[in-house]
Scaffold this active site. Structure first.
Site, PDB file in Angstrom:
ATOM      1  N   SER A  71      37.025  28.420 -78.184  1.00  0.00           N
ATOM      2  CA  SER A  71      37.927  29.062 -77.228  1.00  0.00           C
ATOM      3  C   SER A  71      37.316  29.146 -75.828  1.00  0.00           C
ATOM      4  O   SER A  71      37.752  28.434 -74.922  1.00  0.00           O
ATOM      5  CB  SER A  71      38.351  30.444 -77.734  1.00  0.00           C
ATOM      6  OG  SER A  71      37.230  31.242 -78.033  1.00  0.00           O
ATOM      7  N   ASP A  96      32.267  23.944 -79.073  1.00  0.00           N
ATOM      8  CA  ASP A  96      32.608  22.938 -78.057  1.00  0.00           C
ATOM      9  C   ASP A  96      32.873  23.584 -76.683  1.00  0.00           C
ATOM     10  O   ASP A  96      33.375  22.940 -75.784  1.00  0.00           O
ATOM     11  CB  ASP A  96      33.791  22.064 -78.500  1.00  0.00           C
ATOM     12  CG  ASP A  96      35.147  22.709 -78.287  1.00  0.00           C
ATOM     13  OD1 ASP A  96      35.212  23.927 -78.062  1.00  0.00           O
ATOM     14  OD2 ASP A  96      36.159  21.984 -78.335  1.00  0.00           O
ATOM     15  N   GLU A 101      28.899  24.689 -68.259  1.00  0.00           N
ATOM     16  CA  GLU A 101      29.290  23.342 -68.681  1.00  0.00           C
ATOM     17  C   GLU A 101      29.146  22.366 -67.524  1.00  0.00           C
ATOM     18  O   GLU A 101      29.323  22.761 -66.360  1.00  0.00           O
ATOM     19  CB  GLU A 101      30.735  23.350 -69.178  1.00  0.00           C
ATOM     20  CG  GLU A 101      30.916  24.232 -70.401  1.00  0.00           C
ATOM     21  CD  GLU A 101      32.345  24.211 -70.924  1.00  0.00           C
ATOM     22  OE1 GLU A 101      33.224  23.643 -70.254  1.00  0.00           O
ATOM     23  OE2 GLU A 101      32.577  24.769 -72.009  1.00  0.00           O
ATOM     24  N   HIS A 124      33.310  19.848 -74.309  1.00  0.00           N
ATOM     25  CA  HIS A 124      34.537  20.621 -74.127  1.00  0.00           C
ATOM     26  C   HIS A 124      35.537  19.774 -73.358  1.00  0.00           C
ATOM     27  O   HIS A 124      35.643  19.850 -72.148  1.00  0.00           O
ATOM     28  CB  HIS A 124      34.213  21.910 -73.354  1.00  0.00           C
ATOM     29  CG  HIS A 124      35.407  22.777 -73.144  1.00  0.00           C
ATOM     30  ND1 HIS A 124      35.425  23.798 -72.241  1.00  0.00           N
ATOM     31  CD2 HIS A 124      36.640  22.777 -73.716  1.00  0.00           C
ATOM     32  CE1 HIS A 124      36.607  24.401 -72.259  1.00  0.00           C
ATOM     33  NE2 HIS A 124      37.352  23.789 -73.147  1.00  0.00           N
ATOM     34  N   ILE A 125      36.291  18.956 -74.097  1.00  0.00           N
ATOM     35  CA  ILE A 125      37.273  18.105 -73.430  1.00  0.00           C
ATOM     36  C   ILE A 125      38.653  18.730 -73.443  1.00  0.00           C
ATOM     37  O   ILE A 125      39.521  18.370 -72.655  1.00  0.00           O
ATOM     38  CB  ILE A 125      37.319  16.681 -74.025  1.00  0.00           C
ATOM     39  CG1 ILE A 125      37.655  16.724 -75.514  1.00  0.00           C
ATOM     40  CG2 ILE A 125      36.020  15.956 -73.771  1.00  0.00           C
ATOM     41  CD1 ILE A 125      37.900  15.363 -76.127  1.00  0.00           C
ATOM     42  N   GLY A 126      38.894  19.708 -74.346  1.00  0.00           N
ATOM     43  CA  GLY A 126      40.169  20.427 -74.362  1.00  0.00           C
ATOM     44  C   GLY A 126      41.357  19.492 -74.278  1.00  0.00           C
ATOM     45  O   GLY A 126      41.536  18.607 -75.098  1.00  0.00           O
ATOM     46  N   GLY A 127      42.173  19.688 -73.253  1.00  0.00           N
ATOM     47  CA  GLY A 127      43.374  18.869 -73.074  1.00  0.00           C
ATOM     48  C   GLY A 127      43.156  17.696 -72.143  1.00  0.00           C
ATOM     49  O   GLY A 127      44.068  17.272 -71.444  1.00  0.00           O
TER      50      GLY A 127
END
Length: 198
Positions: A71, A96, A101, A124-127
């Site tokens: 999150s 992640d 970062e 942390h690539i998320g969207g």
């Protein structure tokens, strides 16, 4: 998804939320931590959540349980997590999101969880993938269409969930009839003396 993998899902939320699927709501976070074999965090990024999950919560977890934070990085005390992992109190972790970062390609990445054998660290690539960006565009456009057309705010993050009811007793809107240029207002050409074609 966890249910589809054969897991019994329990959850705790500070807000009143209905359970999804067969999930069971726990009365407190402590009760959840004492029972769960795998703990996942689903916490938003508001400033008040900084340091939400720390030493006290890790010590309350079931011995050997696994921990996932997908999150926000700043909600977890990374040093306390590392201590739990190294002592074996926490069986493993997958992360992640990180307090610090890399901002762009080539920036260094450093985490207190690097080189811990029972940890999986992923970017942390998320969207940020092509597929996610396409899906987000379709999702947002659909939500805007529903709001404009139906007054629905379903799945909105910043608005209460509303669904406008259709108006009762109102006739549907009709465009006015087109006027013939030689007719008085409100008369149709066939009855207002439009010239005959010879």
């Amino acid at each position: 998804m966890a249910e589809a993998l054969g897991m019994n899902v329990i959850f705790y939320d500070s807000a009143e939320k209905l359970a999804l699927g067969n999930a069971t709501r726990m009365p407190t976070l402590e009760a959840l931590l004492a029972e769960a074999d795998v703990v996942t965090l689903h916490v938003d990024g508001r400033a008040g959540n900084q340091g939400f999950f720390g030493r006290e919560q890790f010590e309350a977890m079931k011995h050997g349980a696994h921990f996932l934070n997908l999150s926000r990085g700043f909600i977890v005390d990374v040093d306390a997590l590392r201590e739990g992992l190294e002592s074996g109190a926490i069986g493993g972790a997958a992360i992640d999101v990180f307090p610090e970062e890399p901002k762009k390609k080539g920036d260094p990445f450093e985490s207190g969880l690097q080189n811990v054998p029972n940890v999986i660290l992923t970017p942390h690539i998320g969207g940020s993938t092509e597929e996610a960006q396409r899906d987000i565009g379709i999702f947002v456009a659909t939500r805007l269409r529903d709001y404009v057309g139906k007054g629905s705010t379903s799945l909105s993050v910043n608005l209460p969930n509303l669904q406008a009811r259709p108006a009762v007793g109102l006739a549907p809107h009709r465009a006015p009839a087109r006027q013939h240029p030689r007719c008085p207002r409100g008369r149709q050409p066939r009855v207002c003396g439009a010239p005959r074609q010879h």
